[in-house]
Motif scaffolding. Sequence first.
Motif, PDB file in Angstrom:
ATOM      1  N   PHE A 222       0.815  -1.212   0.000  1.00  0.00           N
ATOM      2  CA  PHE A 222       0.000   0.000   0.000  1.00  0.00           C
ATOM      3  C   PHE A 222       0.852   1.268   0.000  1.00  0.00           C
ATOM      4  N   VAL A 223       1.858   1.331   0.885  1.00  0.00           N
ATOM      5  CA  VAL A 223       2.677   2.550   0.971  1.00  0.00           C
ATOM      6  C   VAL A 223       3.457   2.790  -0.316  1.00  0.00           C
ATOM      7  N   PRO A 224       4.160   1.771  -0.880  1.00  0.00           N
ATOM      8  CA  PRO A 224       4.802   2.006  -2.183  1.00  0.00           C
ATOM      9  C   PRO A 224       3.806   2.440  -3.254  1.00  0.00           C
ATOM     10  N   PHE A 225       2.629   1.810  -3.261  1.00  0.00           N
ATOM     11  CA  PHE A 225       1.596   2.177  -4.230  1.00  0.00           C
ATOM     12  C   PHE A 225       1.221   3.649  -4.079  1.00  0.00           C
ATOM     13  N   LEU A 226       1.053   4.087  -2.835  1.00  0.00           N
ATOM     14  CA  LEU A 226       0.655   5.469  -2.558  1.00  0.00           C
ATOM     15  C   LEU A 226       1.716   6.457  -3.033  1.00  0.00           C
ATOM     16  N   PHE A 227       2.993   6.129  -2.800  1.00  0.00           N
ATOM     17  CA  PHE A 227       4.062   7.043  -3.187  1.00  0.00           C
ATOM     18  C   PHE A 227       4.237   7.091  -4.707  1.00  0.00           C
ATOM     19  N   VAL A 228       4.057   5.954  -5.391  1.00  0.00           N
ATOM     20  CA  VAL A 228       4.174   5.974  -6.848  1.00  0.00           C
ATOM     21  C   VAL A 228       3.006   6.728  -7.477  1.00  0.00           C
ATOM     22  N   LEU A 229       1.861   6.746  -6.781  1.00  0.00           N
ATOM     23  CA  LEU A 229       0.737   7.554  -7.253  1.00  0.00           C
ATOM     24  C   LEU A 229       1.143   9.012  -7.463  1.00  0.00           C
ATOM     25  N   LEU A 230       2.167   9.447  -6.732  1.00  0.00           N
ATOM     26  CA  LEU A 230       2.601  10.842  -6.816  1.00  0.00           C
ATOM     27  C   LEU A 230       3.349  11.145  -8.106  1.00  0.00           C
ATOM     28  N   MET A 231       3.920  10.119  -8.737  1.00  0.00           N
ATOM     29  CA  MET A 231       4.769  10.365  -9.908  1.00  0.00           C
ATOM     30  C   MET A 231       4.105  11.242 -10.969  1.00  0.00           C
ATOM     31  N   PRO A 232       2.867  10.931 -11.367  1.00  0.00           N
ATOM     32  CA  PRO A 232       2.253  11.759 -12.410  1.00  0.00           C
ATOM     33  C   PRO A 232       2.097  13.228 -12.021  1.00  0.00           C
ATOM     34  N   ALA A 233       2.057  13.513 -10.709  1.00  0.00           N
ATOM     35  CA  ALA A 233       1.942  14.908 -10.271  1.00  0.00           C
ATOM     36  C   ALA A 233       3.176  15.712 -10.640  1.00  0.00           C
ATOM     37  N   PHE A 234       4.317  15.029 -10.816  1.00  0.00           N
ATOM     38  CA  PHE A 234       5.548  15.704 -11.214  1.00  0.00           C
ATOM     39  C   PHE A 234       5.713  15.734 -12.728  1.00  0.00           C
ATOM     40  N   ILE A 235       4.852  15.019 -13.442  1.00  0.00           N
ATOM     41  CA  ILE A 235       4.983  14.923 -14.893  1.00  0.00           C
ATOM     42  C   ILE A 235       3.850  15.669 -15.586  1.00  0.00           C
ATOM     43  N   ILE A 236       2.591  15.258 -15.309  1.00  0.00           N
ATOM     44  CA  ILE A 236       1.426  15.869 -15.949  1.00  0.00           C
ATOM     45  C   ILE A 236       0.900  16.957 -15.019  1.00  0.00           C
ATOM     46  N   SER A 237       1.194  18.209 -15.354  1.00  0.00           N
ATOM     47  CA  SER A 237       0.897  19.286 -14.398  1.00  0.00           C
ATOM     48  C   SER A 237       0.718  20.612 -15.118  1.00  0.00           C
ATOM     49  N   SER A 238       0.536  21.676 -14.339  1.00  0.00           N
ATOM     50  CA  SER A 238       0.347  23.037 -14.859  1.00  0.00           C
ATOM     51  C   SER A 238      -0.726  23.066 -15.949  1.00  0.00           C
ATOM     52  N   PHE A 239      -1.954  22.769 -15.557  1.00  0.00           N
ATOM     53  CA  PHE A 239      -3.023  22.557 -16.524  1.00  0.00           C
ATOM     54  C   PHE A 239      -3.538  23.827 -17.175  1.00  0.00           C
ATOM     55  N   ASP A 240      -3.136  24.988 -16.698  1.00  0.00           N
ATOM     56  CA  ASP A 240      -3.618  26.216 -17.331  1.00  0.00           C
ATOM     57  C   ASP A 240      -2.516  26.912 -18.122  1.00  0.00           C
ATOM     58  N   SER A 241      -1.472  26.166 -18.518  1.00  0.00           N
ATOM     59  CA  SER A 241      -0.386  26.789 -19.286  1.00  0.00           C
ATOM     60  C   SER A 241      -0.898  27.360 -20.601  1.00  0.00           C
ATOM     61  N   THR A 242      -1.697  26.567 -21.338  1.00  0.00           N
ATOM     62  CA  THR A 242      -2.259  27.104 -22.574  1.00  0.00           C
ATOM     63  C   THR A 242      -3.257  28.213 -22.267  1.00  0.00           C
ATOM     64  N   GLY A 243      -3.887  28.147 -21.088  1.00  0.00           N
ATOM     65  CA  GLY A 243      -4.764  29.238 -20.678  1.00  0.00           C
ATOM     66  C   GLY A 243      -3.988  30.517 -20.456  1.00  0.00           C
ATOM     67  N   ASN A 244      -2.835  30.401 -19.838  1.00  0.00           N
ATOM     68  CA  ASN A 244      -2.002  31.575 -19.627  1.00  0.00           C
ATOM     69  C   ASN A 244      -1.552  32.207 -20.938  1.00  0.00           C
TER      70      ASN A 244
END
Length: 497
Positions: A222-244
């Motif tokens: 569970f704990v490794p699973f939870l920490f790997v869940l964070l990976m996409p937060a460092f990759i797929i982010s800043s969702f309003d860049s095209t908005g800016n």
Amino acid sequence: MPNDNLIPPPNADASADDAYLSQLGYRPELRRVLGLFSSFAVQFSLIAVTGSIFLLYGYGLSTGGPAFIWPFIVGGVFQVIVGLSMAELVSAFPLAGGSYQIARRLGRPALGWQMGWWLVIAHLAAMAANAVALAPYFASAMGISHISTAQTLLFSAGLIGFVTILNVVGVKLSAFANNIGVICELVGISSVVIILLVKGVIRPASFLTSSGGITAHGASYFVPFLFVLLMPAFIISSFDSTGNMAEEVKDAARKAPRGVVTANVSALVYATVAMIILTLSIQSLSGVTSSSIPLMAVLHQRLGHLYPQIFEVIAITSLIVTTQILQLTAARILWSQARERQLPASRWFHRLSPKGKVPVNATLVTAVIAFLLTLWSPFLTALAALTAIGWAAVYGLTVAAGIVAKRRRQLPEHPWKYGRLGQVLDVVSVAWSVILVGVLAYQSPRQAGLGFLIVVVVGVLIYYFVLPRRARAREEAPLAVPDAMAAGGRPPWTARS
């Protein structure tokens, strides 16, 4: 500055984009020259799939073993859902400033200012983290094997200076450099997958269910699973860049949100496929996990020495372009706040270059702040976590404001929408953002958690003690939604339907 007469004259000779901008209370100042691919490229570059995999693949493998791909996919899907919710709001308010403008126009002006501040720091913290992370590679290219702290700062300053020049010269040059970077990145990822498939994977699909020995004697995953869940937060982010960048995009109410969604979905697909093929190509798991750069170890095991070097160059190029887009986005947020007279020296920040119509002063200030943040380089991991917390908090709050506005029928009519499905997406987005903030703060409470708290406190102090009272009153004054944009109305861009 917003004005009281939000509806343009009936015979106004303006493009649909600029007419819509006029209804939102502004005259066009930035140069509207970007198309759909450039809008997509802005978001895709900020994601930096190649560079992110290059830096984070080892984290996933060492934290969750080969099975890390499954929590990565789960987290990635949730990140894409946040992007879908943000795209709808960007379509309603295609304005420079992104979440800052969205929140203030949905009745949360003081919070909107804070969110703009958090976004600026998040983007510049990511910019500083990239500069510091790339410094050893620049040093190695110049024959320096053991880089000192002073040399790290020097190389970081060099990269920040380089991207600042690109962003100051003009948006066309910035977009051209960004587009070239995206094409190289897409070619780089695709070629890795194709070459490894041609060589043939050497692991069965069941290898992707292995924890790789990180859990033993029945210990919970569970704990490794939870920490790997964070990976996409460092990759797929800043969702309003095209908005800016929306005030520089043609047909912004459609193309800006489409750029967000296309970039996020394609990034998740590219990253997932690439990491699955990489993992199934591992010859020696212990040899890969013990390497300082596990991804390069996989490529060396399967492809020799030449191609891994080419891929490294592509990954570094990807991160350089990302650094450029991070600064470009942060500068637009500052410029948007200055347009509302919501910064000290607002007139100076709001100034544009005569030819390129670029917010030069705001861009130069972002360069200085980013360099100052590189002094935090001993806490590079915390700097990255601080960035992810800032983004998650802002987008969660923005979507929450959107939920309230939809229920009150206060959201302007917009071409990018999902109907009832949007309500589900919004709730999931807010819940996921809350989880992200909590887990990221829990993982690094003294550095990232405390760091974000400091950013919040500094933002409050600036807003209430540095901004003139008249500026705060102007920001906190309610912003009316024009009847022509109200739900069921016909904004100017509906003529294209």
